[in-house]
Design an enzyme around this catalytic site. Sequence first.
Site, PDB file in Angstrom:
ATOM      1  N   GLY A  11       0.946  -1.112  -0.283  1.00 36.63           N
ATOM      2  CA  GLY A  11      -0.278  -0.047   0.021  1.00 36.63           C
ATOM      3  C   GLY A  11       0.644   1.375   0.341  1.00 36.63           C
ATOM      4  N   ALA A  41      11.633  -4.750  12.227  1.00 35.71           N
ATOM      5  CA  ALA A  41      11.926  -3.927  12.172  1.00 35.71           C
ATOM      6  C   ALA A  41      13.562  -3.640  11.100  1.00 35.71           C
ATOM      7  CB  ALA A  41      11.332  -2.743  13.642  1.00 35.71           C
ATOM      8  N   HIS A  57       6.235   4.784  17.148  1.00 32.43           N
ATOM      9  CA  HIS A  57       5.385   3.714  16.255  1.00 32.43           C
ATOM     10  C   HIS A  57       5.605   2.274  18.143  1.00 32.43           C
ATOM     11  CE1 HIS A  57       4.313   3.802  12.312  1.00 32.43           C
ATOM     12  NE2 HIS A  57       5.823   4.854  12.059  1.00 32.43           N
ATOM     13  N   ASP A  60       3.049   3.335  19.852  1.00 35.63           N
ATOM     14  CA  ASP A  60       1.290   2.809  19.858  1.00 35.63           C
ATOM     15  C   ASP A  60       1.821   0.878  19.926  1.00 35.63           C
ATOM     16  OD1 ASP A  60       0.879   5.121  19.926  1.00 35.63           O
ATOM     17  OD2 ASP A  60       1.639   5.470  17.200  1.00 35.63           O
ATOM     18  N   ARG A  64      -1.698  -1.548  21.084  1.00 32.69           N
ATOM     19  CA  ARG A  64      -1.941  -2.479  19.727  1.00 32.69           C
ATOM     20  C   ARG A  64      -1.725  -3.840  19.718  1.00 32.69           C
ATOM     21  NH1 ARG A  64      -1.585   1.963  16.567  1.00 32.69           N
ATOM     22  NH2 ARG A  64       0.991   1.497  15.684  1.00 32.69           N
TER      23      ARG A  64
END
Length: 189
Positions: A11, A41, A57, A60, A64
Amino acid sequence: MSAARSELILGGQKSGKSRRAEELARAWMTQSPAHSAWLLATGRAYDAEMQARITRHRHDRAERVPGMRTAEVPLDLAAALRLHSQPGCLVVIDCLTMWLTNWMMPMPDAPAPAQDWPAQRTAFLAALAQAPGPVVIVGNEIGLGVIPLGREVRAFVDALGALNQQVAAACSHATLMCAGLPLVLKAGQ
């Protein structure tokens, strides 16, 4: 949402691709107490903005997907995938684009890679094919815009397009993210 054997999620920037990968990891870990997840990563912090982005990141992602561990792997994804992939462990790779950037456009103070790009790409594709656990790979689709100026940038866009095609062919599933919505390109082939 359940994890496929392997899934490539492509995307544009902020399309929802990393969020989808995290949702797959979270769903995987809730299926069984024996399930775990690793994030490999590939980004490097070369300036204050990128360092702040990586820190955000991490924070977050911890909220999550609690329990997902992270390894920073800017160059040798093949070795990291072989190390972390296990039958009960889902591996998220985020992202192919930064990984290729580290290889094709390294920063001046970056350590020199131990092998060349074609060898690393081949090793990664072999590790992906042999991974005993599910693998979710995030990458950018950047070939939808105008043809870039500059030989080096065109070479990068061409290399990323070829890499995306090779990884999509190796994965059982491929998804294109747009505005946070998944468009299934390949399902279980």
